[in-house]
Design a protein around this motif. Structure first.
Motif, PDB file in Angstrom:
ATOM      1  N   GLU A 108      24.009   2.799  27.866  1.00  0.00           N
ATOM      2  CA  GLU A 108      23.926   1.738  27.189  1.00  0.00           C
ATOM      3  C   GLU A 108      23.990   1.750  25.546  1.00  0.00           C
ATOM      4  O   GLU A 108      23.826   0.527  25.048  1.00  0.00           O
ATOM      5  CB  GLU A 108      22.355   1.202  27.409  1.00  0.00           C
ATOM      6  CG  GLU A 108      21.967   0.717  28.790  1.00  0.00           C
ATOM      7  CD  GLU A 108      20.620   0.537  28.909  1.00  0.00           C
ATOM      8  OE1 GLU A 108      20.298  -0.534  28.264  1.00  0.00           O
ATOM      9  OE2 GLU A 108      19.796   1.254  29.837  1.00  0.00           O
ATOM     10  N   PHE A 109      24.419   3.127  25.467  1.00  0.00           N
ATOM     11  CA  PHE A 109      24.904   2.769  23.971  1.00  0.00           C
ATOM     12  C   PHE A 109      26.329   2.969  23.711  1.00  0.00           C
ATOM     13  O   PHE A 109      26.746   3.325  22.505  1.00  0.00           O
ATOM     14  CB  PHE A 109      24.301   4.452  23.323  1.00  0.00           C
ATOM     15  CG  PHE A 109      23.661   4.249  22.157  1.00  0.00           C
ATOM     16  CD1 PHE A 109      22.915   3.488  21.762  1.00  0.00           C
ATOM     17  CD2 PHE A 109      24.392   5.076  21.007  1.00  0.00           C
ATOM     18  CE1 PHE A 109      22.434   3.657  20.008  1.00  0.00           C
ATOM     19  CE2 PHE A 109      23.768   4.972  19.661  1.00  0.00           C
ATOM     20  CZ  PHE A 109      22.921   4.297  19.321  1.00  0.00           C
ATOM     21  N   ILE A 110      27.153   2.701  24.696  1.00  0.00           N
ATOM     22  CA  ILE A 110      28.387   2.665  24.447  1.00  0.00           C
ATOM     23  C   ILE A 110      28.944   1.297  24.650  1.00  0.00           C
ATOM     24  O   ILE A 110      28.606   0.528  25.679  1.00  0.00           O
ATOM     25  CB  ILE A 110      29.154   3.334  25.565  1.00  0.00           C
ATOM     26  CG1 ILE A 110      28.936   4.798  25.298  1.00  0.00           C
ATOM     27  CG2 ILE A 110      30.722   3.344  25.680  1.00  0.00           C
ATOM     28  CD1 ILE A 110      29.398   5.584  26.537  1.00  0.00           C
ATOM     29  N   TRP A 111      29.361   0.670  23.517  1.00  0.00           N
ATOM     30  CA  TRP A 111      29.723  -0.871  23.308  1.00  0.00           C
ATOM     31  C   TRP A 111      31.600  -0.835  23.093  1.00  0.00           C
ATOM     32  O   TRP A 111      31.669  -0.097  22.060  1.00  0.00           O
ATOM     33  CB  TRP A 111      28.740  -1.602  22.538  1.00  0.00           C
ATOM     34  CG  TRP A 111      27.454  -1.613  23.116  1.00  0.00           C
ATOM     35  CD1 TRP A 111      26.602  -0.638  23.030  1.00  0.00           C
ATOM     36  CD2 TRP A 111      26.838  -2.874  23.657  1.00  0.00           C
ATOM     37  NE1 TRP A 111      25.381  -1.164  23.808  1.00  0.00           N
ATOM     38  CE2 TRP A 111      25.614  -2.351  23.846  1.00  0.00           C
ATOM     39  CE3 TRP A 111      27.344  -4.077  23.872  1.00  0.00           C
ATOM     40  CZ2 TRP A 111      24.820  -3.606  24.435  1.00  0.00           C
ATOM     41  CZ3 TRP A 111      26.478  -5.138  24.189  1.00  0.00           C
ATOM     42  CH2 TRP A 111      24.973  -4.745  24.619  1.00  0.00           C
ATOM     43  N   GLY A 112      32.283  -1.518  23.692  1.00  0.00           N
ATOM     44  CA  GLY A 112      33.563  -1.684  23.246  1.00  0.00           C
ATOM     45  C   GLY A 112      34.489  -0.701  23.179  1.00  0.00           C
ATOM     46  O   GLY A 112      35.386  -0.607  22.054  1.00  0.00           O
ATOM     47  N   THR A 113      34.328   0.376  23.717  1.00  0.00           N
ATOM     48  CA  THR A 113      35.188   1.618  23.842  1.00  0.00           C
ATOM     49  C   THR A 113      36.354   1.498  24.841  1.00  0.00           C
ATOM     50  O   THR A 113      36.035   0.912  26.144  1.00  0.00           O
ATOM     51  CB  THR A 113      34.168   2.604  24.179  1.00  0.00           C
ATOM     52  OG1 THR A 113      33.363   3.072  22.893  1.00  0.00           O
ATOM     53  CG2 THR A 113      34.945   3.903  24.387  1.00  0.00           C
ATOM     54  N   ILE A 114      37.345   2.180  24.402  1.00  0.00           N
ATOM     55  CA  ILE A 114      38.393   2.289  25.316  1.00  0.00           C
ATOM     56  C   ILE A 114      38.752   3.959  25.461  1.00  0.00           C
ATOM     57  O   ILE A 114      39.011   4.419  24.729  1.00  0.00           O
ATOM     58  CB  ILE A 114      39.865   1.534  24.794  1.00  0.00           C
ATOM     59  CG1 ILE A 114      39.847   0.361  24.501  1.00  0.00           C
ATOM     60  CG2 ILE A 114      40.996   1.914  25.878  1.00  0.00           C
ATOM     61  CD1 ILE A 114      39.333  -0.604  25.370  1.00  0.00           C
ATOM     62  N   MET A 115      38.218   4.161  26.861  1.00  0.00           N
ATOM     63  CA  MET A 115      38.354   5.596  27.295  1.00  0.00           C
ATOM     64  C   MET A 115      39.546   6.102  27.756  1.00  0.00           C
ATOM     65  O   MET A 115      40.166   5.545  28.832  1.00  0.00           O
ATOM     66  CB  MET A 115      37.118   5.894  28.239  1.00  0.00           C
ATOM     67  CG  MET A 115      36.944   7.147  28.388  1.00  0.00           C
ATOM     68  SD  MET A 115      36.152   8.122  27.139  1.00  0.00           S
ATOM     69  CE  MET A 115      34.216   7.361  27.405  1.00  0.00           C
ATOM     70  N   VAL A 116      40.291   6.972  27.193  1.00  0.00           N
ATOM     71  CA  VAL A 116      41.531   7.385  27.540  1.00  0.00           C
ATOM     72  C   VAL A 116      41.214   8.654  28.645  1.00  0.00           C
ATOM     73  O   VAL A 116      40.540   9.545  28.232  1.00  0.00           O
ATOM     74  CB  VAL A 116      42.529   7.636  26.503  1.00  0.00           C
ATOM     75  CG1 VAL A 116      43.594   8.545  26.865  1.00  0.00           C
ATOM     76  CG2 VAL A 116      42.640   6.869  25.523  1.00  0.00           C
ATOM     77  N   VAL A 117      41.967   8.505  29.747  1.00  0.00           N
ATOM     78  CA  VAL A 117      41.843   9.421  30.801  1.00  0.00           C
ATOM     79  C   VAL A 117      43.006   9.794  31.488  1.00  0.00           C
ATOM     80  O   VAL A 117      43.487   9.318  32.322  1.00  0.00           O
ATOM     81  CB  VAL A 117      40.829   9.052  31.825  1.00  0.00           C
ATOM     82  CG1 VAL A 117      40.434   9.981  32.799  1.00  0.00           C
ATOM     83  CG2 VAL A 117      39.464   8.177  31.254  1.00  0.00           C
ATOM     84  N   ASP A 118      43.724  10.708  30.656  1.00  0.00           N
ATOM     85  CA  ASP A 118      45.188  10.914  31.164  1.00  0.00           C
ATOM     86  C   ASP A 118      45.879  11.996  31.136  1.00  0.00           C
ATOM     87  O   ASP A 118      46.879  12.480  31.231  1.00  0.00           O
ATOM     88  CB  ASP A 118      46.149  10.211  30.108  1.00  0.00           C
ATOM     89  CG  ASP A 118      46.129  10.663  28.551  1.00  0.00           C
ATOM     90  OD1 ASP A 118      45.239  11.648  28.123  1.00  0.00           O
ATOM     91  OD2 ASP A 118      46.883  10.381  27.741  1.00  0.00           O
TER      92      ASP A 118
END
Length: 306
Positions: A285-295
């Motif tokens: 619940e502390f992660i807002w508006g993140t784009i997580m790169v998994v590549d």
């Protein structure tokens, strides 16, 4: 039964009793995500246009034998994200059955083609190759599915997601948008301009939705994942009889090396490598508006990176 330690994976990543929706959940990345949430206790509604595909995935991958004793379930719901009426129908069915949604995963997407000519062909030939692309059937349809429809699906689920805070989980609802590393690279990956541009737009839409839906009157978290290459019908061709995609590692290696990728990102990701990120974004619940790169590090070594 003993209560798990608050810092254990069982406590931190639990989605037991949650209601989840995964668009395009019958195959590929969508099916990986549906399995991840279901095996960890969620009731997962998978949507898509192909009823037979959804029913097969729900029957095989949602079986008690596959999900285990602590698993939830996978429920097929036919729906077309490009139709507002269809979107409203799916939302109404889930509203009537559940009353809330804890997590919406906007995964459905498409790849419809690329420019066949190359810069090596010279300015005249490359110009003609670019102009030969289908405006309506490729560019506009790609944007409709990969961007516009994602906006309307999210909009339709806002009331159910807002009710997640008063559900048994007691947490704000959240949205996870599945974009692509293609939307973050300057490398056009063999000139798939329409797809890459649409994924860049979807990434920015994710940021805007994250801002707007964070308002205290709504309080819905929105985050995104930008996957590299994972097995799916977009990357490996048709699925097998269990709706799973099989990787030809040697063929994939030749493909990425042909784009100048010679270090990281030389293999496809695994379901487990995607699953851990999905559970983190869904539950933290502390992660807002993140784009997580998994590549797999592809964006660190690809020519013309972010």
């Amino acid at each position: 039964m003993a209560t798990p330690h608050p810092l254990s994976a069982a406590a931190l990543l639990s989605v037991k009793g949650w209601v989840a929706v995964v668009t395009g959940g019958g195959t590929g990345i969508g099916l990986m995500i549906a399995q991840t949430l279901a095996v960890n206790g969620a009731r997962v509604y998978i949507t898509g246009r192909r009823a037979d595909v959804l029913e097969t995935s729900a029957r095989i991958h949602g079986s008690p034998e596959r999900l285990g004793l602590s698993g939830g379930s996978i429920v097929p719901v036919v729906g077309d994200i490009t139709s507002k009426d269809s979107i409203r129908d799916v939302v109404a069915k889930i509203r009537d059955r559940e009353g809330f949604v804890n997590v919406l995963v906007n995964n459905a997407g498409t790849w419809l083609g690329k420019t066949e000519a190359t810069p090596e062909d010279g300015p005249e030939a490359f110009s003609e190759g670019m102009l030969a692309e289908d405006k309506e059937g490729n560019w506009q349809k790609t944007y409709d599915i990969n961007v516009t429809s994602q906006y309307f699906v999210t909009a339709a689920f806002v009331p159910l997601l807002a009710k997640a805070a008063s559900s048994p989980a007691g947490r704000p609802g959240n949205v996870i948008n599945i974009g692509s590393i293609s939307g973050l690279l300057r490398l056009p990956q063999n000139r798939q301009f329409a797809y890459n541009a649409s994924k860049a737009a979807f990434t920015h839409l994710t940021r805007q939705l994250a801002f707007e839906l964070s308002h205290d009157n709504i309080n819905i978290r929105v985050n995104g994942i930008a996957p590299g290459y994972f097995p799916s019908e977009l990357t490996t061709g048709p699925s097998n009889e269990e709706n799973l995609s099989v990787v030809d590692e040697e063929r994939f290696l030749r493909f990425v090396e042909g784009m100048g990728i010679t270090k990281k990102g030389k293999r496809m990701g695994t379901p487990g490598e995607l699953a851990s990120v999905v559970l983190t974004l869904a539950t933290n619940e502390f992660i807002w508006g993140t784009i997580m790169v998994v590549d797999g590090g592809l964006s660190l070594t690809a020519p013309g990176t972010m």
